[in-house]
Design a protein around this motif. Sequence first.
Motif, PDB file in Angstrom:
ATOM      1  N   MET A   1       0.841  -1.185   0.000  1.00 58.92           N
ATOM      2  CA  MET A   1       0.000   0.000   0.000  1.00 58.92           C
ATOM      3  C   MET A   1       0.887   1.250   0.000  1.00 58.92           C
ATOM      4  O   MET A   1       1.934   1.270   0.635  1.00 58.92           O
ATOM      5  CB  MET A   1      -0.913   0.001   1.233  1.00 58.92           C
ATOM      6  CG  MET A   1      -2.008   1.043   1.219  1.00 58.92           C
ATOM      7  SD  MET A   1      -3.194   0.841   2.580  1.00 58.92           S
ATOM      8  CE  MET A   1      -2.175   1.378   3.964  1.00 58.92           C
ATOM      9  N   VAL A   2       0.447   2.279  -0.702  1.00 55.77           N
ATOM     10  CA  VAL A   2       1.211   3.518  -0.753  1.00 55.77           C
ATOM     11  C   VAL A   2       1.169   4.211   0.598  1.00 55.77           C
ATOM     12  O   VAL A   2       0.331   3.930   1.448  1.00 55.77           O
ATOM     13  CB  VAL A   2       0.639   4.464  -1.836  1.00 55.77           C
ATOM     14  CG1 VAL A   2       0.744   3.838  -3.207  1.00 55.77           C
ATOM     15  CG2 VAL A   2      -0.806   4.840  -1.530  1.00 55.77           C
ATOM     16  N   SER A   3       2.087   5.156   0.808  1.00 53.85           N
ATOM     17  CA  SER A   3       2.095   5.940   2.041  1.00 53.85           C
ATOM     18  C   SER A   3       0.913   6.898   2.052  1.00 53.85           C
ATOM     19  O   SER A   3       0.423   7.332   1.004  1.00 53.85           O
ATOM     20  CB  SER A   3       3.394   6.729   2.162  1.00 53.85           C
ATOM     21  OG  SER A   3       4.504   5.849   2.200  1.00 53.85           O
ATOM     22  N   ALA A   4       0.466   7.224   3.265  1.00 53.19           N
ATOM     23  CA  ALA A   4      -0.663   8.139   3.396  1.00 53.19           C
ATOM     24  C   ALA A   4      -0.340   9.480   2.762  1.00 53.19           C
ATOM     25  O   ALA A   4       0.778   9.993   2.871  1.00 53.19           O
ATOM     26  CB  ALA A   4      -1.017   8.324   4.868  1.00 53.19           C
ATOM     27  N   MET A   5      -1.321  10.050   2.092  1.00 55.40           N
ATOM     28  CA  MET A   5      -1.144  11.347   1.465  1.00 55.40           C
ATOM     29  C   MET A   5      -0.964  12.411   2.535  1.00 55.40           C
ATOM     30  O   MET A   5      -1.485  12.301   3.649  1.00 55.40           O
ATOM     31  CB  MET A   5      -2.347  11.663   0.579  1.00 55.40           C
ATOM     32  CG  MET A   5      -2.497  10.704  -0.594  1.00 55.40           C
ATOM     33  SD  MET A   5      -3.980  11.024  -1.582  1.00 55.40           S
ATOM     34  CE  MET A   5      -3.609  12.653  -2.216  1.00 55.40           C
ATOM     35  N   ALA A   6      -0.224  13.438   2.225  1.00 50.96           N
ATOM     36  CA  ALA A   6       0.087  14.496   3.182  1.00 50.96           C
ATOM     37  C   ALA A   6      -1.190  15.092   3.759  1.00 50.96           C
ATOM     38  O   ALA A   6      -2.141  15.405   3.028  1.00 50.96           O
ATOM     39  CB  ALA A   6       0.910  15.580   2.503  1.00 50.96           C
ATOM     40  N   GLY A   7      -1.206  15.226   5.077  1.00 53.27           N
ATOM     41  CA  GLY A   7      -2.334  15.846   5.741  1.00 53.27           C
ATOM     42  C   GLY A   7      -3.464  14.913   6.096  1.00 53.27           C
ATOM     43  O   GLY A   7      -4.425  15.329   6.752  1.00 53.27           O
ATOM     44  N   LEU A   8      -3.382  13.646   5.662  1.00 56.62           N
ATOM     45  CA  LEU A   8      -4.437  12.683   5.960  1.00 56.62           C
ATOM     46  C   LEU A   8      -3.976  11.714   7.051  1.00 56.62           C
ATOM     47  O   LEU A   8      -2.782  11.461   7.198  1.00 56.62           O
ATOM     48  CB  LEU A   8      -4.810  11.893   4.701  1.00 56.62           C
ATOM     49  CG  LEU A   8      -5.372  12.695   3.527  1.00 56.62           C
ATOM     50  CD1 LEU A   8      -5.743  11.749   2.391  1.00 56.62           C
ATOM     51  CD2 LEU A   8      -6.585  13.521   3.951  1.00 56.62           C
ATOM     52  N   PRO A   9      -4.913  11.173   7.817  1.00 56.38           N
ATOM     53  CA  PRO A   9      -4.523  10.203   8.849  1.00 56.38           C
ATOM     54  C   PRO A   9      -3.976   8.932   8.221  1.00 56.38           C
ATOM     55  O   PRO A   9      -4.282   8.601   7.071  1.00 56.38           O
ATOM     56  CB  PRO A   9      -5.835   9.932   9.594  1.00 56.38           C
ATOM     57  CG  PRO A   9      -6.914  10.312   8.627  1.00 56.38           C
ATOM     58  CD  PRO A   9      -6.361  11.430   7.791  1.00 56.38           C
TER      59      PRO A   9
END
Length: 317
Positions: A1-9
């Motif tokens: 899975m990709v890393s969480a997008m900036a600003g999202l939990p």
Amino acid sequence: MVSAMAGLPGHAVITEVGPRDGLQSEPVFVPTAQKIALIEALIAAGLRRFEVTSFVSPRAVPQMRDAAQVMAALRGRDGLHLTALVPNERGAEVAIAAGVDALVLFASASESHNLKNVNRSRAASLQGFADIARLARGTGVRLQGAIATAFGCPFEGDVDVQAVVDQAAACRDLGMDHITLGDTTGMATPALVVQRVEALRKVLGDAELALHFHNTRGVGLACVWAGLSMGVTHYESSIGGLGGCPFVPRATGNIATEDLVYLLHESGIGTGTDLDALIGAAQLAQRIVGHELPGQVMKAGPRLRTAGMDSVRTAHG
């Protein structure tokens, strides 16, 4: 899975409401064994939080007449959090005896929908909450609040944000540590989500805030995105998109659990669930109810699911 997008939990918590909110509107009774089989499939897919059923009069909601039997099949399992909707003290007594982890107490933010939904005024509903809170005290069973029509009413139109705030504050004062804003009518928009989350955070303190969206106008997942942008991590959804409030004109289903998980995983947000297994559970739900469900990912599959070149015709000309 990709890393969480900036600003999202980085992680989100999902409560599956299909067994209750999803099935309650089905006109044909779903046998108890099939309800349990669907929940078992959802557990196998990694879900751990369920709104299992509602302890209401069988005359009012015939689909939920086997509430105690469904709970008996699940009670005592490690790692599950099982809740049930209760409309009054009698329902609460039976639910507590059945072994629920939490009682979900619900009322609408609009007077007219509350009258249609539970045949009581909002004030009477809140007084009923106080009676149930006294009943539950000392039992170890938590109380959760659910505010229906939090984003709009089919009879009154806009719902004043202050009415939602006041109801949430009343739930907090009765000891509810988890409060859900319900988009019962599918009238939520991303802008309304931001407005209500901002307002509620000023009064809820440490209480958990959850969001529950329908996809009536096609923006259910856009509203989830707005919630994520505000740092909300608790969401309710229904496998396959089952459901739709029977007391709302032109109502359609909840956001589909597998669609929600697809959005979250593709945005780098973990859920602890297996998307392929959820797709299988959605297909099982569709077979159980005997009609097509509105979920999209259950039809299209994950983004990287490929097909053979010979599975479609080649263009000519």
